[in-house]
Design an enzyme around this catalytic site. Structure first.
Site, mmCIF file in Angstrom:
data_model
loop_
_atom_site.group_PDB
_atom_site.id
_atom_site.type_symbol
_atom_site.label_atom_id
_atom_site.label_comp_id
_atom_site.label_asym_id
_atom_site.label_seq_id
_atom_site.Cartn_x
_atom_site.Cartn_y
_atom_site.Cartn_z
ATOM 1 N N CYS A 263 0.871 -1.185 0.000
ATOM 2 C CA CYS A 263 0.000 0.000 0.000
ATOM 3 C C CYS A 263 0.904 1.229 0.000
ATOM 4 O O CYS A 263 2.058 1.140 -0.432
ATOM 5 C CB CYS A 263 -0.969 -0.027 1.170
ATOM 6 S SG CYS A 263 -0.195 -0.016 2.799
ATOM 7 N N ARG B 125 -3.231 -0.665 5.429
ATOM 8 C CA ARG B 125 -3.833 -1.726 4.629
ATOM 9 C C ARG B 125 -2.934 -2.947 4.440
ATOM 10 O O ARG B 125 -3.362 -4.081 4.701
ATOM 11 C CB ARG B 125 -4.237 -1.160 3.249
ATOM 12 C CG ARG B 125 -5.383 -0.167 3.340
ATOM 13 C CD ARG B 125 -5.534 0.622 2.062
ATOM 14 N NE ARG B 125 -4.411 1.544 1.852
ATOM 15 C CZ ARG B 125 -4.262 2.322 0.815
ATOM 16 N NH1 ARG B 125 -5.162 2.288 -0.163
ATOM 17 N NH2 ARG B 125 -3.234 3.146 0.721
ATOM 18 N N ASP C 59 -8.041 3.992 1.255
ATOM 19 C CA ASP C 59 -7.054 4.402 2.246
ATOM 20 C C ASP C 59 -7.790 4.886 3.509
ATOM 21 O O ASP C 59 -8.532 5.861 3.457
ATOM 22 C CB ASP C 59 -6.249 5.547 1.618
ATOM 23 C CG ASP C 59 -5.175 6.067 2.523
ATOM 24 O OD1 ASP C 59 -5.151 5.674 3.703
ATOM 25 O OD2 ASP C 59 -4.370 6.876 2.040
HETATM 26 P P1 4NP Z 1 -1.707 2.804 4.145
HETATM 27 O O1 4NP Z 1 -2.317 4.174 4.751
HETATM 28 O O2 4NP Z 1 -1.193 3.145 2.765
HETATM 29 O O3 4NP Z 1 -2.860 1.877 4.123
HETATM 30 O O4 4NP Z 1 -0.587 2.393 5.098
HETATM 31 C C1 4NP Z 1 -1.614 5.384 4.787
HETATM 32 C C2 4NP Z 1 -0.627 5.598 5.721
HETATM 33 C C3 4NP Z 1 0.023 6.811 5.765
HETATM 34 C C4 4NP Z 1 -0.320 7.798 4.869
HETATM 35 C C5 4NP Z 1 -1.302 7.588 3.924
HETATM 36 C C6 4NP Z 1 -1.959 6.366 3.879
HETATM 37 N N1 4NP Z 1 0.337 9.049 4.935
HETATM 38 O O5 4NP Z 1 -0.062 9.953 4.160
HETATM 39 O O6 4NP Z 1 1.272 9.230 5.715
#
Ligand code: 4NP
Length: 157
Positions: free
Chosen positions: A9, A15, A126
């Site tokens: 992800c 995720r 997300d």
């Molecule tokens: P992930 O969620 O891609 O599911 O781990 C996120 C974690 C951090 C960020 C965005 C989405 N961020 O912008 O820091």
């Protein structure tokens, strides 16, 4: 032959570490731990070294999954180390595709939605900027997709 699956992800704190642990749990339940290994990574390195987001760890724990993964960025060596790289959304799919060292490596990349059942979602949303419900939706989607992925892998074997 061992099958090695990498979930990807953006941050590798919501995720994909959840997908990794859900899938690992299903694999263990089926007694396939020595045949299928799993890991996760992110396309953004800003959270490298961190445990999963506390909101995701809490929501996953409530379903019996303990998330112990520490975030790490995807690297080109992952295309050698893994047989399938399964990506949560289109944005990250494009990013991972650009990293693929060869055309054959590009063919190892899948979208998690390929393993969804009946849902109006076309990607794993997300949850980072969402409330509690966002995490539950993600876990619902991941649990179902991981079941189908494992079915496909075991049918192939
Ligand atoms: P992930 O969620 O891609 O599911 O781990 C996120 C974690 C951090 C960020 C965005 C989405 N961020 O912008 O820091």
């Amino acid at each position: 032959m061992k099958q090695r699956i990498l979930f990807v992800c953006l941050g590798n704190i919501c995720r994909s570490p959840a997908a990794e642990e859900i899938f690992r749990t299903l694999v263990a339940r089926r007694g396939l731990t020595d045949r299928i290994t799993t890991d996760s990574a992110g396309t953004y390195s800003g959270h490298a070294g961190e445990l999963a987001d506390p909101r995701m760890r809490r929501a996953a724990a409530a379903r019996g999954y303990e998330l112990t993964h520490h975030a790490r960025p995807i690297r080109s060596a992952d295309f050698e180390r893994f047989d399938r790289i399964i990506v949560m959304d289109d944005y990250n799919y494009e990013t991972v595709h650009r990293l693929a060292p060869s055309r054959a490596d590009g063919e190892k990349i899948y979208r998690m939605r390929e393993f969804f059942g009946q849902t109006h979602y076309s990607y794993v949303p997300d949850p980072y900027y969402e409330g509690h419900e966002g995490f539950e939706i993600v876990l619902d989607l991941l649990e179902e997709a991981c079941e189908r992925l494992l079915e496909e892998l075991t049918e192939q074997a």
